[in-house]
Structures are given as structure tokens and as C-alpha cells.
Motif scaffolding. Structure first.
Motif, PDB file in Angstrom:
ATOM      1  N   SER A  14       0.825  -1.212   0.000  1.00  0.00           N
ATOM      2  CA  SER A  14       0.000   0.000   0.000  1.00  0.00           C
ATOM      3  C   SER A  14       0.859   1.261   0.000  1.00  0.00           C
ATOM      4  O   SER A  14       0.487   2.275  -0.609  1.00  0.00           O
ATOM      5  N   VAL A  17       2.003   1.620  -3.550  1.00  0.00           N
ATOM      6  CA  VAL A  17       0.910   2.175  -4.348  1.00  0.00           C
ATOM      7  C   VAL A  17       0.835   3.694  -4.148  1.00  0.00           C
ATOM      8  O   VAL A  17       0.682   4.460  -5.106  1.00  0.00           O
ATOM      9  N   ALA A  18       0.969   4.136  -2.897  1.00  0.00           N
ATOM     10  CA  ALA A  18       0.917   5.578  -2.605  1.00  0.00           C
ATOM     11  C   ALA A  18       2.019   6.325  -3.352  1.00  0.00           C
ATOM     12  O   ALA A  18       1.789   7.411  -3.904  1.00  0.00           O
ATOM     13  N   ILE A  21       1.164   6.483  -7.074  1.00  0.00           N
ATOM     14  CA  ILE A  21       0.134   7.499  -7.313  1.00  0.00           C
ATOM     15  C   ILE A  21       0.769   8.884  -7.324  1.00  0.00           C
ATOM     16  O   ILE A  21       0.487   9.715  -8.191  1.00  0.00           O
ATOM     17  N   ASP A  22       1.667   9.138  -6.361  1.00  0.00           N
ATOM     18  CA  ASP A  22       2.362  10.430  -6.314  1.00  0.00           C
ATOM     19  C   ASP A  22       3.191  10.661  -7.571  1.00  0.00           C
ATOM     20  O   ASP A  22       3.368  11.805  -8.003  1.00  0.00           O
ATOM     21  N   LYS A  24       2.313   9.832 -10.458  1.00  0.00           N
ATOM     22  CA  LYS A  24       1.364   9.946 -11.577  1.00  0.00           C
ATOM     23  C   LYS A  24       1.301   8.690 -12.442  1.00  0.00           C
ATOM     24  O   LYS A  24       1.008   8.753 -13.631  1.00  0.00           O
ATOM     25  N   GLU A  25       1.575   7.537 -11.846  1.00  0.00           N
ATOM     26  CA  GLU A  25       1.455   6.271 -12.556  1.00  0.00           C
ATOM     27  C   GLU A  25       0.003   5.797 -12.526  1.00  0.00           C
ATOM     28  O   GLU A  25      -0.743   6.071 -11.570  1.00  0.00           O
ATOM     29  N   GLU A  26      -0.399   5.079 -13.572  1.00  0.00           N
ATOM     30  CA  GLU A  26      -1.680   4.375 -13.552  1.00  0.00           C
ATOM     31  C   GLU A  26      -1.466   3.072 -12.793  1.00  0.00           C
ATOM     32  O   GLU A  26      -0.576   2.291 -13.138  1.00  0.00           O
ATOM     33  N   VAL A  27      -2.263   2.834 -11.770  1.00  0.00           N
ATOM     34  CA  VAL A  27      -2.029   1.701 -10.871  1.00  0.00           C
ATOM     35  C   VAL A  27      -3.241   0.775 -10.831  1.00  0.00           C
ATOM     36  O   VAL A  27      -4.379   1.216 -10.659  1.00  0.00           O
ATOM     37  N   GLY A  43      -5.267   5.036  -3.671  1.00  0.00           N
ATOM     38  CA  GLY A  43      -5.601   5.228  -5.075  1.00  0.00           C
ATOM     39  C   GLY A  43      -5.450   3.922  -5.821  1.00  0.00           C
ATOM     40  O   GLY A  43      -5.199   2.873  -5.239  1.00  0.00           O
ATOM     41  N   GLY A  44      -5.610   3.989  -7.141  1.00  0.00           N
ATOM     42  CA  GLY A  44      -5.504   2.800  -7.972  1.00  0.00           C
ATOM     43  C   GLY A  44      -6.834   2.084  -8.127  1.00  0.00           C
ATOM     44  O   GLY A  44      -7.802   2.361  -7.410  1.00  0.00           O
ATOM     45  N   LYS A  45      -6.880   1.170  -9.072  1.00  0.00           N
ATOM     46  CA  LYS A  45      -8.076   0.377  -9.345  1.00  0.00           C
ATOM     47  C   LYS A  45      -7.897  -0.991  -8.688  1.00  0.00           C
ATOM     48  O   LYS A  45      -6.984  -1.738  -9.037  1.00  0.00           O
TER      49      LYS A  45
END
Length: 328
Positions: A14, A17-18, A21-22, A24-27, A43-45
Motif C-alpha cells: 500500500s 501504491v501511494a 500514485i504520487d 502519476k502512474e496508472e495503478v 488510489g488505484g483500481k
């Protein structure tokens, strides 16, 4: 183009993932939530399911353009792995096989793997370098080493490049205060210590004080969880820029004893935190510290949050706000 994070709702996953996201990656996150938490995702799907489920993984790869994978999904309790080795081989090793197979099918050529310094077993020299013999002393370490070896042969056969990151102890919490460490059962030292000032336990146990160390207690390497997350992103960038498959140790270069950790927690929390001496646990080495010279040289990685008091304070801030952990 997305980065797939398996086990991304877990502790280190996690935080990674954070960081993605910071950046600007698609996750895309895959997690069966047996150990992870929905609330840990900033964030993320999220796809809730198991990497061993071929139909489920087919859906994930069909619905998303997965260009790289960061692989955290694994069981990691040493004691349990010795009591139920089949569970660990099925989830960790077979799960990785299914993941690599779907990556091959869809042409995904990069994977960063969250491995462990447990692959080394009892170290012959400290700090441990990547050239040290890999002789795991428990099923958990053995399965992680098997996963690394499988990646090596998938690279040889199918050109799937990998970076395996080996490390010991993650600690601390995200600077936002929104995510932290929540395991069930909890086996990690920092949250166990902090359970005392939280009123969750009466004391913390010290397993042996007659080791050949300055204060007699075991010395371990601790890294802030966000520094570990950073290393996964740097490893991904190395693969994206054409880097070859490799293995890296991640460490602070210095260790802290159990008594030191308790003392720092007392200072941070203002609580006396009673400690009770108990017999040694079988197989606990006196000192485990990893050398990260190779990671610094080739990944340009070094811990930025290496003040132990700050690490424990970040953990304490999260646990005070979430005394019962995540609610989902």
C-alpha cells in the motif's frame, strides 16, 4: 499503460501504491484481502481476487494494459511456514508461476519482486552482501528463493526481466498518517512494542539477552516503509531503462538491538513500556544487517528516513489514530 501491484493492499504494497500514485502512474491492484485492507489504498483500481485464479487474472490483464508488475502477494509468517509448508508453496510459489504465465501471455516483460533477506538463512558475514550463500532456514525463505529462481528461468526462456529486493524489517507509517502497519496476527517488533502504550498488552517480550551483542539482545536492520517503497519504484525505472535482471539487498547499513528499539519507543510515547525477559527463540541469529552498497550504486537508492526516532514516531502517530487498525 498501468503498473500492476499484487498484494497492493498490504503494508509495504500500500505504501508502494501511494508512491506510484504520487509519481502519476496508472495503478492496478490485485489483492485477495486475506492480509490486506481496502482502507490502505490511497488510489488505484482494486481487483479483489487471487493470483492463482487464472480466469480472474485473465480479466485483470484483458481490462488493463499492464506494462509492469510489482509483486508483493505472499504469505510471510516464518512460524506458520514451518507448520504448514504446503500453504506457502501453494500461495507463494504456485501463485508466482501463475502470475508469470499470464505476464508471458500478455507480453508484460518487467517485474519487481518483494523478496526477503530470509533467503540467506544464518549469515556467515555481516553486513550481508548479495554474493552471500542463500541457505534459508525456514519454509518462508525457501519459497521466496524459489520464486526468485523461477523468475530467473522465465527471463532466460521468455525475456521477462526482474529485480528482486531482499530486506529484513519494514517499520513506520506514511507521512499522511492515513496508512500504517496492521497485521493479524501481529509478529513485527515495532507494532508489538506500541501495543503496550495502546493498552493492548501489558508488556513486550525480549527473547534472550545473552547474545554476543553490546546489550545482549538481537540486532536487526530496520527501514522506513516509504524508503522500501521508493526502492521498488527505482527498481522499476531501472528495468524500464533496459536494465538487466538483478538482485539487491536493502538495508540501513546499521542495526538496532531489541532493547534500543524499546528505549526509543519509550521516549517517543512517554510510556514506561515494561519488558519481560523470555527464553531465546530457536533459530534467531544474533545480528542481521544487510549491505545496500549495490542498490546505492546501481539504483541510486539510499534510505532518506533513517532516523530511528522518526521511524517509530511515524508508526506511533498512525497507531494512536488507528488503535484497532483498519476497519476494512
Amino acid at each position: 499503460m498501468a503498473v500492476l501491484v499484487t498484494g497492493g493492499a498490504g503494508y509495504i504494497g500500500s505504501h508502494t501504491v501511494a508512491e506510484l500514485i504520487d509519481a502519476k502512474e496508472e495503478v492496478v491492484v490485485v489483492d485477495n484481502l486475506s492480509q490486506g485492507h481496502r482502507q490502505a489504498l490511497l488510489g488505484g483500481k482494486l481487483y479483489v481476487g487471487d493470483i492463482r485464479d487464472a480466469d480472474f487474472m485473465e480479466t485483470v490483464f484483458k481490462e488493463n494494459d499492464i506494462e509492469s508488475v510489482i509483486h508483493f502477494a505472499a504469505y510471510s509468517l516464518v512460524g506458520e511456514s514451518m507448520q504448514n509448508p504446503a500453504k506457502y508453496y501453494d500461495n507463494n510459489v504456485y501463485g508466482t508461476q501463475r502470475l508469470l504465465e499470464i505476464m508471458k501471455k500478455y507480453g508484460t516483460k518487467r517485474i519487481v519482486f518483494s523478496s526477503t533477506a530470509a533467503t540467506y538463512g544464518e549469515p556467515q558475514t555481516v553486513p550481508i552482501e548479495e554474493t552471500a550463500p542463500t541457505q534459508p532456514t525456514n519454509t518462508y525463505g525457501e519459497t521466496k528463493l524459489s520464486m526468485e529462481k523461477m523468475m530467473k528461468w522465465f527471463d532466460a526462456a521468455h525475456g521477462i526481466k526482474y529485480v528482486a529486493l531482499r530486506y529484513f524489517n519494514a517499520a513506520g507509517a506514511h507521512h499522511s498518517g492515513r496508512i500504517g502497519e496492521d497485521h493479524s496476527p501481529e509478529t513485527h517488533l515495532v507494532p508489538l512494542i506500541l501495543q503496550v502504550p495502546l493498552g493492548k498488552r501489558e508488556h513486550v517480550s525480549i527473547f534472550g539477552d545473552d547474545y554476543p551483542t553490546e546489550d545482549g539482545t538481537c540486532i536487526r536492520d530496520y527501514l522506513h516503509v516509504s524508503d522500501l517503497a521508493d526502492a521498488h519504484l527505482l527498481a522499476l525505472e531501472r528495468l524500464r531503462s533496459g536494465g538487466e535482471s538483478s538482485v539487491y539487498n536493502l538495508g540501513s547499513g546499521k542495526g538496532f538491538s531489541v532493547k534500543e528499539m524499546i528505549d526509543v519507543a519509550r521516549k517517543v510515547t512517554g510510556h514506561p513500556i515494561p519488558a519481560v525477559l523470555e527464553p531465546r527463540r530457536a533459530g534467531d541469529p544474533a545480528v542481521l544487517i544487510a549491505s545496500s552498497a549495490k542498490a546505492k550504486r546501481e539504483l541510486n537508492w539510499s534510505p532518506r528516513r533513517d532516523n530511528l526516532e522518526e521511524i517509530v514516531e511515524s508508526a506511533w502517530n498512525w497507531h494512536r489514530q488507528h488503535p484497532d487498525g483498519f476497519t476494512e
